[in-house]
Enzyme design. Structure first.
Site, PDB file in Angstrom:
ATOM      1  N   TYR A  18     -30.292 -58.727  30.103  1.00 38.09           N
ATOM      2  CA  TYR A  18     -31.370 -58.210  30.957  1.00 38.09           C
ATOM      3  C   TYR A  18     -31.938 -59.329  31.828  1.00 38.09           C
ATOM      4  O   TYR A  18     -32.095 -59.177  33.042  1.00 38.09           O
ATOM      5  CB  TYR A  18     -32.457 -57.577  30.073  1.00 38.09           C
ATOM      6  CG  TYR A  18     -33.677 -57.153  30.842  1.00 38.09           C
ATOM      7  CD1 TYR A  18     -33.624 -56.085  31.730  1.00 38.09           C
ATOM      8  CD2 TYR A  18     -34.880 -57.825  30.691  1.00 38.09           C
ATOM      9  CE1 TYR A  18     -34.746 -55.694  32.448  1.00 38.09           C
ATOM     10  CE2 TYR A  18     -36.006 -57.442  31.394  1.00 38.09           C
ATOM     11  CZ  TYR A  18     -35.929 -56.384  32.275  1.00 38.09           C
ATOM     12  OH  TYR A  18     -37.040 -56.008  32.988  1.00 38.09           O
ATOM     13  N   GLU A  40     -42.069 -49.408  31.189  1.00 41.46           N
ATOM     14  CA  GLU A  40     -43.149 -50.371  30.921  1.00 41.46           C
ATOM     15  C   GLU A  40     -44.301 -49.684  30.194  1.00 41.46           C
ATOM     16  O   GLU A  40     -44.884 -50.258  29.277  1.00 41.46           O
ATOM     17  CB  GLU A  40     -43.636 -51.035  32.209  1.00 41.46           C
ATOM     18  CG  GLU A  40     -42.652 -51.990  32.845  1.00 41.46           C
ATOM     19  CD  GLU A  40     -42.333 -53.242  32.039  1.00 41.46           C
ATOM     20  OE1 GLU A  40     -43.041 -53.545  31.054  1.00 41.46           O
ATOM     21  OE2 GLU A  40     -41.361 -53.927  32.390  1.00 41.46           O
ATOM     22  N   TRP A  48     -40.281 -55.372  24.335  1.00 35.09           N
ATOM     23  CA  TRP A  48     -39.394 -54.933  25.409  1.00 35.09           C
ATOM     24  C   TRP A  48     -37.984 -54.721  24.873  1.00 35.09           C
ATOM     25  O   TRP A  48     -37.261 -53.835  25.329  1.00 35.09           O
ATOM     26  CB  TRP A  48     -39.408 -55.945  26.557  1.00 35.09           C
ATOM     27  CG  TRP A  48     -38.621 -55.500  27.737  1.00 35.09           C
ATOM     28  CD1 TRP A  48     -37.528 -56.110  28.267  1.00 35.09           C
ATOM     29  CD2 TRP A  48     -38.839 -54.333  28.546  1.00 35.09           C
ATOM     30  NE1 TRP A  48     -37.059 -55.402  29.352  1.00 35.09           N
ATOM     31  CE2 TRP A  48     -37.854 -54.304  29.544  1.00 35.09           C
ATOM     32  CE3 TRP A  48     -39.781 -53.307  28.521  1.00 35.09           C
ATOM     33  CZ2 TRP A  48     -37.770 -53.305  30.510  1.00 35.09           C
ATOM     34  CZ3 TRP A  48     -39.698 -52.304  29.485  1.00 35.09           C
ATOM     35  CH2 TRP A  48     -38.695 -52.307  30.461  1.00 35.09           C
TER      36      TRP A  48
END
Length: 186
Positions: A18, A40, A48
């Site tokens: 990522y 988010e 995350w």
């Protein structure tokens, strides 16, 4: 051969991929911007990495983040989502996704695109963390974005979530200045 220096948080294979390919790269595609805004918000209170592990499940569960389809979700669809172990099964976050889809469509109508609206918070140009400056959790821009999104009916768009969104979609380049990505993405 010298090792590439990365931001300290990119420690697992998923986070490294990522970091190296997406984080901080400017996004101007409305559907992708909507996806990041929803993810988010889903991350609130979680890591995350959990969201990245569930990302494909989110794409499948939420019609590839097609805001037009999501805006029409009914109680039956919400019940199905609440039963889907592949996503975060939080009633408030699911309701926020539906509400955000409706608000997103209104922003598109008003501004022509969500991209035109959202990038105005950084005057259309990515901001870059200065060498020697620490990463922050919010900024004047994320505060303004949060306030305006909330005023427009968006949910799960606090200033910290907005700042993380800005980092993810390249509105802010918060790569460590020693990271190999810092200069590559502007």
């Amino acid at each position: 051969m010298a090792l590439m220096k990365r931001c300290d948080w990119a420690r697992t294979d998923l986070l490294i991929a990522y970091h190296d390919n997406e984080w901080g790269v400017p996004v101007h595609d409305d559907q992708k911007l909507f996806e990041f805004l929803i993810l988010e918000g889903a991350q609130a209170g979680l890591s995350w990495e959990i969201i990245l592990r569930k990302r494909e499940n989110y794409r499948n569960a939420f019609d590839r983040f097609d805001a037009t389809k999501i805006a029409k979700y009914n109680d039956k669809k919400v019940a199905k989502l609440l039963d889907n172990a592949g996503i975060i099964r939080n009633r408030l976050k699911i309701a926020a996704t539906i509400q955000n889809a409706r608000a997103f469509l209104e922003v598109q109508k008003e501004f022509g695109s969500f991209d035109a609206y959202i990038w105005q918070f950084v005057a259309g140009k990515p901001k870059k963390r200065k060498r020697g400056r620490a990463v922050v959790a919010t900024s004047p821009e994320s505060d303004a974005m949060s306030k305006d999104l909330s005023r427009r009916g968006f949910k799960f768009v606090g200033a910290t979530i907005c700042y993380a969104f800005m980092q993810a979609v390249g509105m802010v380049n918060d790569h460590n200045p020693a990271c190999f990505r810092y200069d590559k993405i502007g």
